[in-house]
Design an enzyme around this catalytic site. Structure first.
Site, mmCIF file in Angstrom:
data_model
loop_
_atom_site.group_PDB
_atom_site.id
_atom_site.type_symbol
_atom_site.label_atom_id
_atom_site.label_comp_id
_atom_site.label_asym_id
_atom_site.label_seq_id
_atom_site.Cartn_x
_atom_site.Cartn_y
_atom_site.Cartn_z
ATOM 1 N N TYR A 68 0.980 -1.092 0.082
ATOM 2 C CA TYR A 68 -0.007 0.115 -0.043
ATOM 3 C C TYR A 68 0.760 1.240 -0.041
ATOM 4 C CZ TYR A 68 -4.002 2.673 1.626
ATOM 5 O OH TYR A 68 -4.792 3.940 1.720
ATOM 6 N N LYS A 111 -0.992 -1.230 -4.349
ATOM 7 C CA LYS A 111 -2.148 -0.340 -4.467
ATOM 8 C C LYS A 111 -1.129 1.094 -4.366
ATOM 9 C CE LYS A 111 -5.734 1.908 -1.870
ATOM 10 N NZ LYS A 111 -6.437 2.077 -0.581
#
Length: 306
Positions: A141, A168
């Protein structure tokens, strides 16, 4: 630990809200199930609970484990669950990741420790320990605004050596994201996680997106995916994006989790609101978001009472 090889993650993966009871003392399982059933019926391809949109920083470790278990149970094999397991401590991050594997998650999403940024060596060691403990693929992330850690595209791709299979990207850095999609896709699969870049990411060839707005507009999100990524119809995609973009811009202009939960409430699904110090958007902003949703042909119902 034996882990079954699962299909690659792809498509519209919802950065899932966490519904609470009205007194906000616990996760509301019935509301969560209703929301998940609605999203899957709309055609989404995956669920990503326990991230920023899911307010993980306000939850206890046991609640985070419970959330993963409930999402896996309610998804019932229809779509993969990517459990958010990031933490400010290695011990907790490893424990949550190991639990996610035991609960049946398809992958874990790991945000680097926030408040004090890591260096690359420390980050690599953390990811290695998480992967070793869980044997699950890791979604890194990338959110420098929260973690304080800005990596080059190559440094992100190099994390593939320690179990990071996906990214992500919530950096908002389109040039760096482009390099990951086009130049480093043999090392890592990059998903966009910055709402207003969703159309660009899909048009650029990214195999999916982790998208908080899909809590509010799952039907439109899936329609956009089908137009751009399945049918290759950019003209239709631009028409759909013209409806979705104003909503995405609005969400990014306010406290994100609050704005997304407000949008879900406007669709008639009670969420329990947010845990303090956060709260749903005030009435004036609710009306603004409601109008954007109506403009996108999204049915707006009287907000819940939470």
């Amino acid at each position: 630990m034996t882990v079954t090889q699962l299909p690659a993650l792809h498509g519209i993966m919802v950065a899932l809200i966490t519904p609470f009871t009205d007194d906000k003392t616990q996760i509301d399982a019935a509301r969560l199930k209703s929301h998940i059933d609605h999203l899957i019926s709309a055609g989404v391809h995956g669920l990503v609970p326990g991230g920023s949109t899911g307010e993980f920083t306000t939850m206890t470790r046991e609640e985070r484990k419970q959330l993963t278990e409930l999402c896996v149970e309610y998804a019932a094999g229809r779509v993969p669950v990517v459990a958010g397991t990031g933490s400010t401590s290695t011990e907790e991050a490893v424990d949550l990741a190991r639990h996610a594997a035991q609960a049946g998650a398809a992958a874990v999403m790991v945000v680097p420790p926030f408040y004090d940024p890591l260096n690359v060596e420390q980050l690599t060691e953390l990811m290695s320990e998480i992967h070793e403990a869980s044997q699950l693929p890791i979604v890194y992330y990338n959110i420098p605004s929260a973690s304080g850690l800005t990596l080059t595209p190559q440094q992100i791709a190099d994390l593939s050596k320690v179990g990071v299979k996906y990214l992500k990207d919530t950096s908002g850095n389109a040039p760096a994201y482009t390099e990951l999609v086009f130049g480093l896709s043999d090392q890592i699969t990059a998903f966009n996680g910055w709402d207003t870049l969703t159309f660009y990411g899909l048009a650029a060839g990214s195999p999916g997106a982790v998208w908080g707005a899909a809590n509010i507009i799952p039907e439109l999100a899936v329609e956009l995916w089908n137009a751009v990524s399945v049918e290759g119809d950019l003209k239709k995609g631009r028409e759909l994006w013209a409806k979705a973009w104003p909503i995405c811009k609005f969400l990014e202009s306010h406290n994100y989790a609050a704005a997304v939960k407000t949008g879900v409430e406007l669709r008639g699904q009670a969420t329990g609101g947010l845990r303090k110090p956060f709260a749903l958007l005030k009435e004036e902003l609710q009306c603004e978001l409601a109008q954007l949703m109506v403009n996108a042909n999204v049915n707006v119902v009287k907000p819940g009472s939470s």
